[in-house]
Design a protein around this motif. Structure first.
Motif, short mmCIF file in Angstrom:
data_model
loop_
_atom_site.label_atom_id
_atom_site.label_comp_id
_atom_site.label_asym_id
_atom_site.label_seq_id
_atom_site.Cartn_x
_atom_site.Cartn_y
_atom_site.Cartn_z
N THR A 228 -9.19 20.22 -21.78
CA THR A 228 -9.36 20.26 -20.33
C THR A 228 -8.05 19.91 -19.64
O THR A 228 -7.66 20.55 -18.64
CB THR A 228 -10.47 19.30 -19.86
OG1 THR A 228 -11.71 19.71 -20.41
CG2 THR A 228 -10.59 19.30 -18.34
N LEU A 229 -7.33 18.90 -20.16
CA LEU A 229 -6.03 18.54 -19.59
C LEU A 229 -5.08 19.74 -19.61
O LEU A 229 -4.40 20.03 -18.61
CB LEU A 229 -5.42 17.38 -20.36
CG LEU A 229 -6.11 16.02 -20.28
CD1 LEU A 229 -5.34 15.00 -21.11
CD2 LEU A 229 -6.24 15.56 -18.85
N GLU A 230 -5.05 20.44 -20.73
CA GLU A 230 -4.15 21.60 -20.84
C GLU A 230 -4.62 22.74 -19.96
O GLU A 230 -3.81 23.43 -19.32
CB GLU A 230 -4.05 22.04 -22.30
CG GLU A 230 -3.40 21.01 -23.21
CD GLU A 230 -2.03 20.58 -22.72
OE1 GLU A 230 -1.23 21.47 -22.34
OE2 GLU A 230 -1.76 19.37 -22.70
N ASP A 231 -5.94 22.97 -19.93
CA ASP A 231 -6.49 24.02 -19.05
C ASP A 231 -6.09 23.76 -17.60
O ASP A 231 -5.67 24.68 -16.88
CB ASP A 231 -8.02 24.04 -19.12
CG ASP A 231 -8.56 24.50 -20.46
OD1 ASP A 231 -7.82 25.20 -21.19
OD2 ASP A 231 -9.72 24.17 -20.77
N ARG A 232 -6.23 22.53 -17.18
CA ARG A 232 -5.92 22.21 -15.79
C ARG A 232 -4.42 22.31 -15.51
O ARG A 232 -4.01 22.76 -14.44
CB ARG A 232 -6.43 20.81 -15.44
CG ARG A 232 -7.93 20.75 -15.27
CD ARG A 232 -8.30 19.48 -14.55
NE ARG A 232 -9.74 19.28 -14.53
CZ ARG A 232 -10.30 18.10 -14.32
NH1 ARG A 232 -9.55 17.03 -14.15
NH2 ARG A 232 -11.62 17.98 -14.31
#
Length: 278
Positions: A228-232
């Motif tokens: 999720t961190l990378e997606d965001r």
């Protein structure tokens, strides 16, 4: 093209679950909880009228679940999927496409309903094609133990059994572009829509609220929070570089927001009512 926000009601979820490892002393500044630690969330969908097509993006919880089920989610408000469609002059039979960002119950439950005598399920939108993608379909129909309670067979399998299910191809969807995200669930689709000289992103669960903008503010529901961190990160760069307007599906207070870059990373820039923008 014309776009209509479709309000399908509101519900409540535990603030701790919605903000994961972030302490309540921080998240309650933007998302205050009630005495039971529950925060209010919207179930805001989108209807796109484009020529002879009516494309509904997500469709809320629906109304076919048991009283016990709904008691967990404290549904409130007067808006429903049907009343919102009617408000804008549309009937369920008018919908040509139902685009599902992912198949968690609060995003697809309204697409399937009981028949008159509650003996079997039928499509709420009998003339529509229901769209997901193969990767997410596999993830949802053979669910992991953590997500099993969110992937309800009665919401999902009838789409295929009724012959109305199709898969978005890897090279995209014909009505708008898609940003794929894997941290919340596998292969969630974020629609990117060109509209009246602006670019709209339908945020689904990539960004549940403006209060979740700081990167560590990841839901406890996300299956792979580091993803999720990378997606965001990828999305925030795109949003700031391309001046995207973020249409918020679950933010009870903010319908549309924009982001700005700061020394601390992406932060809230402006908040708008959809009707004031368009």
């Amino acid at each position: 093209m014309k776009i209509y926000p479709i309000e399908t009601g509101n519900f409540k979820l535990d603030g701790g679950a919605m903000f994961g490892v972030v302490p309540k002393s921080l998240w309650q500044r933007t998302n205050p909880a009630d005495s039971n630690n529950m925060c209010p969330w919207a179930l805001r969908c989108m209807l796109i009228e484009d020529g002879d097509r009516l494309i509904l993006i997500d469709n809320g919880v629906g109304d076919k679940q048991s009283e016990k089920f709904f008691s967990y989610y404290f549904m409130f408000g007067d808006d429903t999927l049907m009343s919102s469609l009617n408000k804008h002059g549309f009937h369920p039979d008018d919908i040509t496409d139902v685009f599902l960002t992912h198949l968690h119950f609060d995003h697809c439950g309204g697409g399937i309903k009981w028949n008159t005598d509650r003996s079997k399920f039928e499509a709420t939108f009998k003339n529509a094609t229901y769209w997901t993608n193969k990767k997410h379909w596999q993830w949802a129909t053979v669910p992991n133990a953590r997500e099993k309670a969110s992937f309800l067979k009665e919401n999902i399998m009838p789409m295929q059994e009724l012959g109305q299910l199709k898969f978005v191809e890897e090279d995209g969807f014909d009505a708008f572009d898609i940003f794929y995200a894997d941290g919340h669930t596998d292969a969630m689709m974020i629609p990117l829509i060109d509209y009246k000289g602006k670019k709209l992103a339908f945020m689904a669960d990539l960004l549940p609220s403006a209060g979740h903008i700081p990167l560590p503010y990841v839901m406890g529901y996300d299956t792979r929070p580091l993803l999720t961190l990378e997606d965001r990160k990828r999305f925030y760069k795109k949003a700031i570089d391309e001046d995207l307007y973020l249409f918020m599906e679950h933010d009870y207070q903010n319908e549309v927001i924009t982001l700005k870059d700061t020394e601390k990373g992406a932060r809230l820039d402006q908040s708008f009512k959809f009707s004031d923008l368009f």
